[in-house]
Each structure stands twice: as C-alpha cells, then as structure tokens.
Write a protein that holds these residues in place. Structure first.
Motif, PDB file in Angstrom:
ATOM      1  N   LYS A 100      13.149  -7.951   4.977  1.00 22.73           N
ATOM      2  CA  LYS A 100      14.245  -7.934   4.436  1.00 22.73           C
ATOM      3  C   LYS A 100      14.306  -8.218   2.919  1.00 22.73           C
ATOM      4  CE  LYS A 100      17.489  -9.734   7.929  1.00 22.73           C
ATOM      5  NZ  LYS A 100      18.177 -10.956   8.396  1.00 22.73           N
ATOM      6  N   ARG A 101      13.135  -8.981   2.581  1.00 24.82           N
ATOM      7  CA  ARG A 101      12.708  -9.298   1.075  1.00 24.82           C
ATOM      8  C   ARG A 101      12.285  -7.791   0.403  1.00 24.82           C
ATOM      9  NH1 ARG A 101       8.763 -12.767   1.517  1.00 24.82           N
ATOM     10  NH2 ARG A 101       6.951 -11.478   0.968  1.00 24.82           N
ATOM     11  N   TYR A 102      11.226  -7.230   1.128  1.00 21.26           N
ATOM     12  CA  TYR A 102      10.914  -5.795   0.529  1.00 21.26           C
ATOM     13  C   TYR A 102      12.126  -4.953   0.205  1.00 21.26           C
ATOM     14  CZ  TYR A 102       6.155  -6.980  -0.166  1.00 21.26           C
ATOM     15  OH  TYR A 102       5.080  -7.459  -0.644  1.00 21.26           O
ATOM     16  N   GLU A 103      13.092  -4.863   1.568  1.00 24.87           N
ATOM     17  CA  GLU A 103      14.168  -3.953   1.091  1.00 24.87           C
ATOM     18  C   GLU A 103      15.022  -4.047  -0.166  1.00 24.87           C
ATOM     19  OE1 GLU A 103      17.238  -2.369   4.510  1.00 24.87           O
ATOM     20  OE2 GLU A 103      16.778  -4.459   4.400  1.00 24.87           O
ATOM     21  N   GLN A 104      14.881  -5.401  -0.623  1.00 27.48           N
ATOM     22  CA  GLN A 104      15.718  -5.773  -1.970  1.00 27.48           C
ATOM     23  C   GLN A 104      14.812  -5.259  -2.985  1.00 27.48           C
ATOM     24  OE1 GLN A 104      18.842  -7.177  -2.152  1.00 27.48           O
ATOM     25  NE2 GLN A 104      19.048  -6.847   0.327  1.00 27.48           N
ATOM     26  N   ILE A 105      13.332  -5.270  -2.783  1.00 30.42           N
ATOM     27  CA  ILE A 105      12.546  -5.074  -3.994  1.00 30.42           C
ATOM     28  C   ILE A 105      12.566  -3.624  -4.232  1.00 30.42           C
ATOM     29  CG2 ILE A 105      10.290  -4.872  -4.692  1.00 30.42           C
ATOM     30  CD1 ILE A 105       9.931  -7.652  -2.926  1.00 30.42           C
ATOM     31  N   ASP A 106      12.653  -2.810  -3.191  1.00 28.85           N
ATOM     32  CA  ASP A 106      12.357  -1.128  -3.262  1.00 28.85           C
ATOM     33  C   ASP A 106      13.373  -0.564  -2.777  1.00 28.85           C
ATOM     34  OD1 ASP A 106      11.465   1.432  -3.306  1.00 28.85           O
ATOM     35  OD2 ASP A 106       9.415   0.572  -3.668  1.00 28.85           O
ATOM     36  N   ASP A 107      14.197   0.201  -3.634  1.00 28.72           N
ATOM     37  CA  ASP A 107      15.634   0.832  -2.859  1.00 28.72           C
ATOM     38  C   ASP A 107      15.057   2.078  -1.730  1.00 28.72           C
ATOM     39  OD1 ASP A 107      14.616   2.723  -4.663  1.00 28.72           O
ATOM     40  OD2 ASP A 107      16.557   3.009  -5.553  1.00 28.72           O
ATOM     41  N   SER A 119       0.722  -1.338  -0.053  1.00 20.71           N
ATOM     42  CA  SER A 119       0.010  -0.020   0.288  1.00 20.71           C
ATOM     43  C   SER A 119       0.814   1.347   0.159  1.00 20.71           C
ATOM     44  CB  SER A 119      -0.957   0.029   1.252  1.00 20.71           C
ATOM     45  OG  SER A 119      -1.725   1.285   1.314  1.00 20.71           O
ATOM     46  N   VAL A 120       1.615   1.330   0.916  1.00 21.50           N
ATOM     47  CA  VAL A 120       2.814   2.566   0.964  1.00 21.50           C
ATOM     48  C   VAL A 120       3.501   2.594  -0.340  1.00 21.50           C
ATOM     49  CG1 VAL A 120       4.499   3.272   2.123  1.00 21.50           C
ATOM     50  CG2 VAL A 120       3.123   2.406   3.497  1.00 21.50           C
ATOM     51  N   MET A 121       3.980   1.603  -1.051  1.00 20.32           N
ATOM     52  CA  MET A 121       4.820   1.569  -2.203  1.00 20.32           C
ATOM     53  C   MET A 121       3.883   2.043  -3.482  1.00 20.32           C
ATOM     54  SD  MET A 121       6.889  -2.101  -1.530  1.00 20.32           S
ATOM     55  CE  MET A 121       7.172  -2.420  -3.428  1.00 20.32           C
ATOM     56  N   GLN A 122       2.849   1.861  -3.345  1.00 17.51           N
ATOM     57  CA  GLN A 122       1.973   2.387  -4.576  1.00 17.51           C
ATOM     58  C   GLN A 122       1.260   3.789  -4.345  1.00 17.51           C
ATOM     59  OE1 GLN A 122      -1.139  -0.909  -5.022  1.00 17.51           O
ATOM     60  NE2 GLN A 122       0.523  -2.487  -5.196  1.00 17.51           N
ATOM     61  N   GLN A 123       1.516   4.565  -3.429  1.00 20.30           N
ATOM     62  CA  GLN A 123       1.447   5.826  -3.354  1.00 20.30           C
ATOM     63  C   GLN A 123       1.480   6.707  -4.532  1.00 20.30           C
ATOM     64  OE1 GLN A 123      -0.922   6.946  -0.875  1.00 20.30           O
ATOM     65  NE2 GLN A 123      -0.775   4.457  -0.479  1.00 20.30           N
ATOM     66  N   ASN A 124       0.725   7.528  -4.697  1.00 13.85           N
ATOM     67  CA  ASN A 124       1.171   8.426  -5.989  1.00 13.85           C
ATOM     68  C   ASN A 124       2.102   9.531  -5.570  1.00 13.85           C
ATOM     69  OD1 ASN A 124      -1.323   7.563  -7.207  1.00 13.85           O
ATOM     70  ND2 ASN A 124      -2.569   9.209  -6.391  1.00 13.85           N
ATOM     71  N   TYR A 125       2.495   9.870  -4.503  1.00 15.02           N
ATOM     72  CA  TYR A 125       3.493  10.717  -4.242  1.00 15.02           C
ATOM     73  C   TYR A 125       4.886   9.756  -3.901  1.00 15.02           C
ATOM     74  CZ  TYR A 125       6.328  14.641  -2.049  1.00 15.02           C
ATOM     75  OH  TYR A 125       7.219  15.300  -1.732  1.00 15.02           O
ATOM     76  N   LEU A 126       5.916   9.914  -4.684  1.00 18.08           N
ATOM     77  CA  LEU A 126       6.834   8.964  -5.145  1.00 18.08           C
ATOM     78  C   LEU A 126       8.139   9.422  -4.247  1.00 18.08           C
ATOM     79  CD1 LEU A 126       6.721   8.525  -8.876  1.00 18.08           C
ATOM     80  CD2 LEU A 126       5.585   7.066  -7.207  1.00 18.08           C
ATOM     81  N   ASN A 127       8.267  10.616  -3.845  1.00 14.99           N
ATOM     82  CA  ASN A 127       9.314  11.109  -3.110  1.00 14.99           C
ATOM     83  C   ASN A 127       9.397  10.741  -1.581  1.00 14.99           C
ATOM     84  OD1 ASN A 127      11.905  12.029  -3.126  1.00 14.99           O
ATOM     85  ND2 ASN A 127      11.347  14.214  -2.534  1.00 14.99           N
ATOM     86  N   ILE A 128       9.388   9.333  -1.529  1.00 12.28           N
ATOM     87  CA  ILE A 128       9.112   8.873  -0.094  1.00 12.28           C
ATOM     88  C   ILE A 128      10.466   8.064   0.347  1.00 12.28           C
ATOM     89  CG2 ILE A 128       6.620   9.228   0.071  1.00 12.28           C
ATOM     90  CD1 ILE A 128       6.582   6.095  -0.312  1.00 12.28           C
ATOM     91  N   GLU A 129      10.538   7.756   1.447  1.00 17.07           N
ATOM     92  CA  GLU A 129      11.354   6.819   2.118  1.00 17.07           C
ATOM     93  C   GLU A 129      10.492   5.945   3.116  1.00 17.07           C
ATOM     94  OE1 GLU A 129      14.802   8.462   4.278  1.00 17.07           O
ATOM     95  OE2 GLU A 129      13.409   9.651   5.642  1.00 17.07           O
ATOM     96  N   ILE A 130      10.772   4.722   3.000  1.00 17.58           N
ATOM     97  CA  ILE A 130      10.021   3.817   3.920  1.00 17.58           C
ATOM     98  C   ILE A 130      10.923   3.326   5.199  1.00 17.58           C
ATOM     99  CG2 ILE A 130       8.221   1.983   3.926  1.00 17.58           C
ATOM    100  CD1 ILE A 130       8.106   2.589   1.025  1.00 17.58           C
ATOM    101  N   ILE A 131      10.793   3.628   6.281  1.00 17.87           N
ATOM    102  CA  ILE A 131      11.558   3.042   7.282  1.00 17.87           C
ATOM    103  C   ILE A 131      10.891   2.076   8.072  1.00 17.87           C
ATOM    104  CG2 ILE A 131      13.109   3.803   9.159  1.00 17.87           C
ATOM    105  CD1 ILE A 131      13.126   6.471   8.158  1.00 17.87           C
ATOM    106  N   ILE A 132      11.334   0.796   8.038  1.00 20.71           N
ATOM    107  CA  ILE A 132      10.524  -0.356   9.028  1.00 20.71           C
ATOM    108  C   ILE A 132      11.314  -0.500  10.135  1.00 20.71           C
ATOM    109  CG2 ILE A 132       9.794  -2.449   8.679  1.00 20.71           C
ATOM    110  CD1 ILE A 132      10.067  -2.525   5.754  1.00 20.71           C
ATOM    111  N   ILE A 133      10.717  -0.331  11.286  1.00 20.75           N
ATOM    112  CA  ILE A 133      11.594  -0.742  12.520  1.00 20.75           C
ATOM    113  C   ILE A 133      10.784  -2.000  13.228  1.00 20.75           C
ATOM    114  CG2 ILE A 133      12.187   0.202  14.799  1.00 20.75           C
ATOM    115  CD1 ILE A 133      11.976   3.076  13.476  1.00 20.75           C
ATOM    116  N   ASN A 134      11.686  -2.913  13.176  1.00 24.02           N
ATOM    117  CA  ASN A 134      11.333  -4.200  13.408  1.00 24.02           C
ATOM    118  C   ASN A 134      11.887  -4.263  15.344  1.00 24.02           C
ATOM    119  OD1 ASN A 134      10.443  -6.815  14.260  1.00 24.02           O
ATOM    120  ND2 ASN A 134      12.300  -7.651  12.822  1.00 24.02           N
ATOM    121  N   ASP A 135      10.731  -4.481  16.034  1.00 25.19           N
ATOM    122  CA  ASP A 135      11.171  -4.632  17.550  1.00 25.19           C
ATOM    123  C   ASP A 135      11.296  -5.968  17.790  1.00 25.19           C
ATOM    124  OD1 ASP A 135      11.853  -3.477  19.911  1.00 25.19           O
ATOM    125  OD2 ASP A 135       9.582  -3.075  20.595  1.00 25.19           O
TER     126      ASP A 135
END
Length: 64
Positions: free
Chosen positions: A51-58, A24-40
C-alpha cells in the motif's frame, strides 16, 4: 511507440525482501512499465508495504 511491460510480483509473507524487490523494479531503465503486486493473504507487514509503495509510484497497482 514503446511497448507497455507488465511486471507481476506475487507476494506472500515476504516483508523482509519486498522493499528491495520493488525498489529494483522501479529503478529499471525502461520506464514504460506497470508493476502489479498480487498479495495472497500475507500475515506479515507485506500488505502495508504494498500500500505504501502504491502511494509512492503511480505505476504500481496492488491487488489482494
């Protein structure tokens, strides 16, 4: 100049919902984003999904 938007996604044992959230976040219209995943310290497969999605989208950064 577009403003960089940071999307921070906290993760703890959410493997059931994580892929849908990231897609959902990757498909947003606004493209100038960084997605930070914090795994606790998830004990399910959330870390592997991150890890898999980190390889898919820079734009995705995974932090443990």
């Amino acid at each position: 100049m577009e403003i960089l938007v940071s999307v921070i996604i906290p993760v703890y044992n959410v493997e059931k919902y994580l892929e849908r959230c990231l897609e959902s976040v990757m498909q947003q219209n606004y493209l100038n984003i960084e997605i930070i995943i914090i795994n606790d310290g998830s004990t399910d497969n959330s870390l592997e999904i991150c890890k898999r999605y980190e390889q898919i989208d820079d734009r995705i950064m995974s932090m443990i």
